[in-house]
Design a protein around this motif. Sequence first.
Motif, PDB file in Angstrom:
ATOM      1  N   TYR A  45       9.637 -14.729 -13.844  1.00 41.71           N
ATOM      2  CA  TYR A  45       9.119 -13.952 -12.722  1.00 41.71           C
ATOM      3  C   TYR A  45       7.693 -14.381 -12.434  1.00 41.71           C
ATOM      4  N   LYS A  46       7.405 -14.542 -11.166  1.00 45.87           N
ATOM      5  CA  LYS A  46       6.024 -14.730 -10.734  1.00 45.87           C
ATOM      6  C   LYS A  46       5.574 -13.381 -10.212  1.00 45.87           C
ATOM      7  N   HIS A  47       4.300 -13.081 -10.389  1.00 46.94           N
ATOM      8  CA  HIS A  47       3.818 -11.788  -9.915  1.00 46.94           C
ATOM      9  C   HIS A  47       2.482 -11.940  -9.206  1.00 46.94           C
ATOM     10  N   VAL A  48       2.250 -11.016  -8.285  1.00 52.08           N
ATOM     11  CA  VAL A  48       1.005 -10.965  -7.535  1.00 52.08           C
ATOM     12  C   VAL A  48       0.449  -9.562  -7.703  1.00 52.08           C
ATOM     13  N   VAL A  49      -0.823  -9.464  -8.041  1.00 53.27           N
ATOM     14  CA  VAL A  49      -1.474  -8.169  -8.241  1.00 53.27           C
ATOM     15  C   VAL A  49      -2.452  -7.958  -7.094  1.00 53.27           C
ATOM     16  N   GLN A  50      -2.341  -6.804  -6.435  1.00 47.32           N
ATOM     17  CA  GLN A  50      -3.212  -6.472  -5.317  1.00 47.32           C
ATOM     18  C   GLN A  50      -3.863  -5.123  -5.606  1.00 47.32           C
ATOM     19  N   VAL A  51      -5.188  -5.052  -5.504  1.00 49.19           N
ATOM     20  CA  VAL A  51      -5.928  -3.819  -5.806  1.00 49.19           C
ATOM     21  C   VAL A  51      -6.791  -3.460  -4.597  1.00 49.19           C
ATOM     22  N   MET A  52      -6.743  -2.194  -4.219  1.00 50.69           N
ATOM     23  CA  MET A  52      -7.595  -1.686  -3.144  1.00 50.69           C
ATOM     24  C   MET A  52      -8.311  -0.440  -3.648  1.00 50.69           C
ATOM     25  N   MET A  53      -9.590  -0.358  -3.383  1.00 54.39           N
ATOM     26  CA  MET A  53     -10.388   0.772  -3.850  1.00 54.39           C
ATOM     27  C   MET A  53     -11.183   1.343  -2.677  1.00 54.39           C
ATOM     28  N   GLY A  54     -11.355   2.662  -2.680  1.00 58.20           N
ATOM     29  CA  GLY A  54     -12.115   3.298  -1.607  1.00 58.20           C
ATOM     30  C   GLY A  54     -12.780   4.574  -2.094  1.00 58.20           C
ATOM     31  N   GLN A  55     -13.653   5.101  -1.238  1.00 59.41           N
ATOM     32  CA  GLN A  55     -14.372   6.324  -1.574  1.00 59.41           C
ATOM     33  C   GLN A  55     -13.529   7.522  -1.185  1.00 59.41           C
ATOM     34  N   GLU A  56     -13.483   8.499  -2.056  1.00 55.65           N
ATOM     35  CA  GLU A  56     -12.726   9.731  -1.817  1.00 55.65           C
ATOM     36  C   GLU A  56     -13.601  10.675  -1.002  1.00 55.65           C
ATOM     37  N   LEU A  57     -13.241  10.847   0.271  1.00 57.64           N
ATOM     38  CA  LEU A  57     -14.021  11.709   1.163  1.00 57.64           C
ATOM     39  C   LEU A  57     -13.227  12.920   1.640  1.00 57.64           C
ATOM     40  N   GLY A  58     -11.992  13.054   1.186  1.00 59.24           N
ATOM     41  CA  GLY A  58     -11.166  14.185   1.587  1.00 59.24           C
ATOM     42  C   GLY A  58     -10.259  13.869   2.763  1.00 59.24           C
ATOM     43  N   ALA A  59     -10.462  12.760   3.416  1.00 56.52           N
ATOM     44  CA  ALA A  59      -9.602  12.366   4.529  1.00 56.52           C
ATOM     45  C   ALA A  59      -8.406  11.586   3.980  1.00 56.52           C
ATOM     46  N   GLY A  60      -7.363  11.519   4.756  1.00 57.09           N
ATOM     47  CA  GLY A  60      -6.180  10.760   4.349  1.00 57.09           C
ATOM     48  C   GLY A  60      -6.381   9.275   4.595  1.00 57.09           C
ATOM     49  N   ALA A  61      -5.632   8.490   3.917  1.00 53.75           N
ATOM     50  CA  ALA A  61      -5.677   7.040   4.095  1.00 53.75           C
ATOM     51  C   ALA A  61      -4.261   6.497   4.043  1.00 53.75           C
ATOM     52  N   THR A  62      -4.019   5.448   4.774  1.00 52.44           N
ATOM     53  CA  THR A  62      -2.711   4.806   4.767  1.00 52.44           C
ATOM     54  C   THR A  62      -2.872   3.401   4.202  1.00 52.44           C
ATOM     55  N   TYR A  63      -2.001   3.066   3.286  1.00 49.32           N
ATOM     56  CA  TYR A  63      -2.033   1.754   2.636  1.00 49.32           C
ATOM     57  C   TYR A  63      -0.682   1.110   2.859  1.00 49.32           C
ATOM     58  N   LEU A  64      -0.675  -0.090   3.384  1.00 44.01           N
ATOM     59  CA  LEU A  64       0.566  -0.804   3.642  1.00 44.01           C
ATOM     60  C   LEU A  64       0.455  -2.209   3.083  1.00 44.01           C
ATOM     61  N   SER A  65       1.476  -2.641   2.385  1.00 42.64           N
ATOM     62  CA  SER A  65       1.521  -4.023   1.889  1.00 42.64           C
ATOM     63  C   SER A  65       2.943  -4.524   2.029  1.00 42.64           C
ATOM     64  N   ARG A  66       3.062  -5.823   2.310  1.00 41.39           N
ATOM     65  CA  ARG A  66       4.381  -6.416   2.510  1.00 41.39           C
ATOM     66  C   ARG A  66       4.468  -7.760   1.818  1.00 41.39           C
ATOM     67  N   CYS A  67       5.691  -8.137   1.521  1.00 46.03           N
ATOM     68  CA  CYS A  67       5.945  -9.443   0.925  1.00 46.03           C
ATOM     69  C   CYS A  67       7.372  -9.828   1.288  1.00 46.03           C
ATOM     70  N   CYS A  68       7.609 -11.083   1.620  1.00 45.03           N
ATOM     71  CA  CYS A  68       8.962 -11.564   1.915  1.00 45.03           C
ATOM     72  C   CYS A  68       9.618 -11.985   0.616  1.00 45.03           C
ATOM     73  N   TRP A  69      10.851 -11.516   0.389  1.00 41.05           N
ATOM     74  CA  TRP A  69      11.504 -11.826  -0.866  1.00 41.05           C
ATOM     75  C   TRP A  69      13.008 -11.608  -0.794  1.00 41.05           C
ATOM     76  N   ASP A  70      13.661 -11.832  -1.882  1.00 38.06           N
ATOM     77  CA  ASP A  70      15.086 -11.597  -2.047  1.00 38.06           C
ATOM     78  C   ASP A  70      15.265 -10.171  -2.544  1.00 38.06           C
ATOM     79  N   CYS A  71      15.923  -9.340  -1.773  1.00 33.23           N
ATOM     80  CA  CYS A  71      16.055  -7.912  -2.107  1.00 33.23           C
ATOM     81  C   CYS A  71      16.843  -7.665  -3.394  1.00 33.23           C
ATOM     82  N   ASP A  72      17.703  -8.602  -3.778  1.00 34.13           N
ATOM     83  CA  ASP A  72      18.511  -8.412  -4.982  1.00 34.13           C
ATOM     84  C   ASP A  72      17.723  -8.645  -6.268  1.00 34.13           C
ATOM     85  N   CYS A  73      16.744  -9.538  -6.236  1.00 26.76           N
ATOM     86  CA  CYS A  73      16.061  -9.950  -7.469  1.00 26.76           C
ATOM     87  C   CYS A  73      14.607  -9.514  -7.553  1.00 26.76           C
TER      88      CYS A  73
END
Length: 170
Positions: A117-145
Motif C-alpha cells: 500500500y502507498k499512503h498519503v498523509v494530509q494535515v490541516m490545522m486552524g484556529q477554533e473560533l466557534g464558527a463551522g468549517a468545511t473540509y473536503l479532500s478527494r483522491c482518484c482510486w479503485d473503490c474495491d482496494c
Amino acid sequence: MLEERLSKNSDVPEGSIPKTASNSSTQNKKQTPCASAQLSADAEMEEEPAGQPAAYSMRPAFGESFPLPIVKSIINSVMAEKLKDKIYDKDVAKIWSREIADEVNQQIAASPKVKRYKHVVQVMMGQELGAGATYLSRCCWDCDCDTSVTEVFSNTSLFCVCTVFGTYQY
C-alpha cells in the motif's frame, strides 16, 4: 526449441549452443543432437515450473486490506501527543502540521500490516473560533482496494484534521 530461439536472436549457427554458465559442464564435450535436445528440455522445465500459481496479485488477499483501525489509532495518538495543551499560533501551526504528517507517515510505513500500500498523509490545522468549517479532500482510486481514514482533534484553541489515503500498489 531453445536452439530455434538462439538461432533467431544471435549469430550462433544452427545446431550449436553457445557456452554459458548453465551448460559450462558440457563445454569440453562434443554436442550431439540427443544431448542438445535434452538440454533444451531441461531449460524449458527451469523456465516454467509446473503447478506453480502466479505470484502477482491484482487485489489484496482477504484480510490484507488497508488496516483502518491501526491507522486511526496512529493518527489519534500522534495528534494528541503533539497538540495537547497547545494554543493556536499561526506561525507555529505550519511546523506542527508538518511534524504531525511526518510522524504519522513514519509510523504507518513502519507498520508490517501495510504491505503493498502507498499512503498519503494530509494535515490541516486552524484556529477554533466557534464558527463551522468545511473540509473536503478527494483522491482518484479503485473503490474495491483503496480507502481513506480521517480523524479530527480539537481543543479550546485549535482544530486539526488528518486524512490518510491508502492506495493498493498493483
